[in-house]
Design an enzyme around this catalytic site. Structure first.
Site, PDB file in Angstrom:
ATOM      1  N   CYS A   1     -72.091  65.088  -1.749  1.00 42.81           N
ATOM      2  CA  CYS A   1     -71.639  63.750  -2.121  1.00 42.81           C
ATOM      3  C   CYS A   1     -70.266  63.820  -2.799  1.00 42.81           C
ATOM      4  CB  CYS A   1     -72.708  63.104  -3.002  1.00 42.81           C
ATOM      5  SG  CYS A   1     -72.520  61.327  -3.153  1.00 42.81           S
ATOM      6  N   LEU A   2     -70.138  63.319  -4.017  1.00 47.05           N
ATOM      7  CA  LEU A   2     -68.850  63.386  -4.701  1.00 47.05           C
ATOM      8  C   LEU A   2     -68.422  64.841  -4.931  1.00 47.05           C
ATOM      9  CD1 LEU A   2     -66.518  62.096  -6.251  1.00 47.05           C
ATOM     10  CD2 LEU A   2     -68.047  61.750  -8.179  1.00 47.05           C
TER      11      LEU A   2
END
Lengths: 347, 143
Positions: A133-134
């Site tokens: 994800c991030l």
């Protein structure tokens, strides 16, 4: 009636205690700490390990125990048992004093520092990065900045990206919410310093507003199935355990990534250096979920197109955002494939 | 940046409107939730709706700022800690935790160095593991 209620409450409390005991139990040691950052090394469980260690990089706003949810349901355990030396970055919970931390600090300072620590500790020339994800944005930006000149061997061996958003235009809801005349990211940061965890959790709920209600109904329907209840509550507990977002990093991502879409357009800068994903030449695998409502395909699919690697691939897995790193399908299907990909490139 | 998925549901007993109407209703809700959620998020993506939601939050943030400023003096008069005081206390505890973690990491590194000095790479397994030949060949073809 009251007795029955008390019994159920006691059973639930017992279950929660059991879950807490089983979470993040793969044996590990802390090898580096700086501020709230912790770098862990999981103890190898095989007689020999692959030459290239794996460093897992988590998102800033979720706790990394999703990678080590419980014995038998842990990506970390799966990798360790497959013969990898596994390291993990836990960014920790930012405090008011960390409101000024920018994406630049994570990508150009903290992550490179951890890579160096892993190389030194493992005695390895290069590492494989696994970004979720991030965390995947961080690993991709780092890989582009760290890419060595042609023919030179770099610090990076492989990039395993999981559900990585790269195209801000694909984050449609977030983009609409911080669009012109709408929510002001600067106001959030000026008010709170760091974006509170409750706002982060609220933002996730907006992405799929009825999921929580549906989960509760599903739980009621399976209340007599202890395995289901436990598996469900584990994920719910993790989802409710969001972390505050460091203010400056949030402001930067809202403005440069979501609004400005600078990564995909090749205009994103880290400490004055322009990031060109085309400079990434190492083998890259991007694993995405078919029904990911957090990072939709429109936000993630450009990564493989943009990197310069010859050995690159994207796998679309049935399921949602979290089912790539937790759940029955991950254990039996996704992780073994990922291990196979990584193993062939880790000698 | 994550939200919990519903774990794969174990097969539950069939519920009908006659045998268990409430359970049947819940099943129906669970089956249709994704579509309904997607319809709601489509609605929120509309510029007008997103602007309205955003402005609502902006207003709440301004109110929060004013409240925090307005409460500081009364709390000080009552000799009660403000939010900032509590945050500052949390900061100090956090800094202590960080210091303990740094010491722990330094000890692990020192023990490792000591073990390496006395018994070679004492805790390090050989980095010689090989993948199955087929997987390796497939990867080589792609490079």
């Amino acid at each position: 009636m009251t007795g029955d209620y008390e019994q159920r409450r006691a059973a639930l409390a017992q279950l929660e205690q059991a879950m807490a005991r089983e979470t993040a139990v793969t044996p590990k040691e802390l090898i580096h700490a700086r501020g709230t950052l912790r770098l862990y090394r999981y103890l190898p469980q095989t007689a020999d390990v692959y030459r290239v260690p794996v460093l897992i990089v988590m998102s800033l706003v979720s706790k990394p125990y999703i990678f080590d949810l419980a014995p038998g349901q842990s990506l970390v355990e799966h990798l360790v048992r497959a013969g990898f030396e596994v390291y993990l970055i836990d960014w920790g919970t930012p405090r008011a004093e960390h409101r000024g931390l920018k994406v630049d600090d994570y990508v150009a300072e903290l992550l490179p520092e951890c890579v160096e620590q892993v190389r030194a500790y493992a005695g390895a020339d290069s590492v494989s990065l696994l970004g979720y994800c991030l965390g995947g944005i961080f690993t991709a930006l780092y890989a582009a900045l760290e890419a060595p000149a042609a023919a030179a061997r770099g610090r990076l061996a492989n990039l395993l990206q999981i559900a990585t958003p790269i195209n801000g235009a694909g984050m449609e809801l977030q983009r609409a919410l911080v669009g012109p005349g709408a929510l002001d990211p600067d106001l959030i940061v000026d008010t709170f310093g760091n974006v509170p965890a409750s706002m982060i959790e609220g933002a996730f709920q907006m992405l799929r507003p009825l999921q929580k209600a549906s989960g509760r109904m599903s739980l009621l329907n399976h209340a007599d199935d202890p395995a289901f209840v436990k598996a469900h509550l584990r994920i719910v507990r993790w989802g409710a355990d969001a972390l505050p977002f460091p203010g400056a990093a949030f402001r930067q991502l809202a403005n440069d990534f979501i609004r400005g879409n600078r990564i995909v357009e090749g205009r994103y800068e880290v400490r004055g250096r322009r990031v060109d994903l085309g400079r990434i030449r190492v083998p890259l695998l991007h694993v995405v979920a078919e029904h990911d409502h957090v990072v939709p395909a429109a936000a993630s699919r450009d990564l493989v197109r943009l990197v310069g690697s010859r050995d690159k691939d994207e796998w679309v897995i049935k399921g949602g955002h979290v089912s790539l790193v937790a759940g029955a399908g991950a254990v039996t299907r996704t992780w073994p494939r990922m291990v196979g990909w990584l193993a062939a490139r880790s000698t | 940046m994550s939200t919990p998925p519903s774990p794969a549901p174990a097969p539950a007993g069939p519920a009908t409107l006659l045998s268990d109407p409430v359970k049947a209703w819940r099943d129906w809700f669970v089956r249709n939730e994704r579509e309904w959620s997607e319809a709601l998020t489509r609605l929120m993506k509309d510029d007008g709706v997103a602007r309205a939601v955003g402005q609502e939050i902006n207003t709440a943030l301004h109110a929060q700022q004013m409240l925090a400023q307005g409460m500081a003096t009364p709390l000080a008069l009552l000799n009660l800690p403000t939010r900032d005081d509590v945050v500052a206390l949390g900061e100090r505890i956090g800094q202590l935790e960080d210091a303990v973690a740094r010491i722990e990491a330094a000890l692990v590194q020192a023990l490792r160095a000591g073990a390496a000095g006395t018994a070679g790479t004492a805790h390090a397994p050989a980095r010689t593991r090989q993948p199955p030949k087929a997987a390796k060949a497939s990867a080589a073809r792609r490079r």
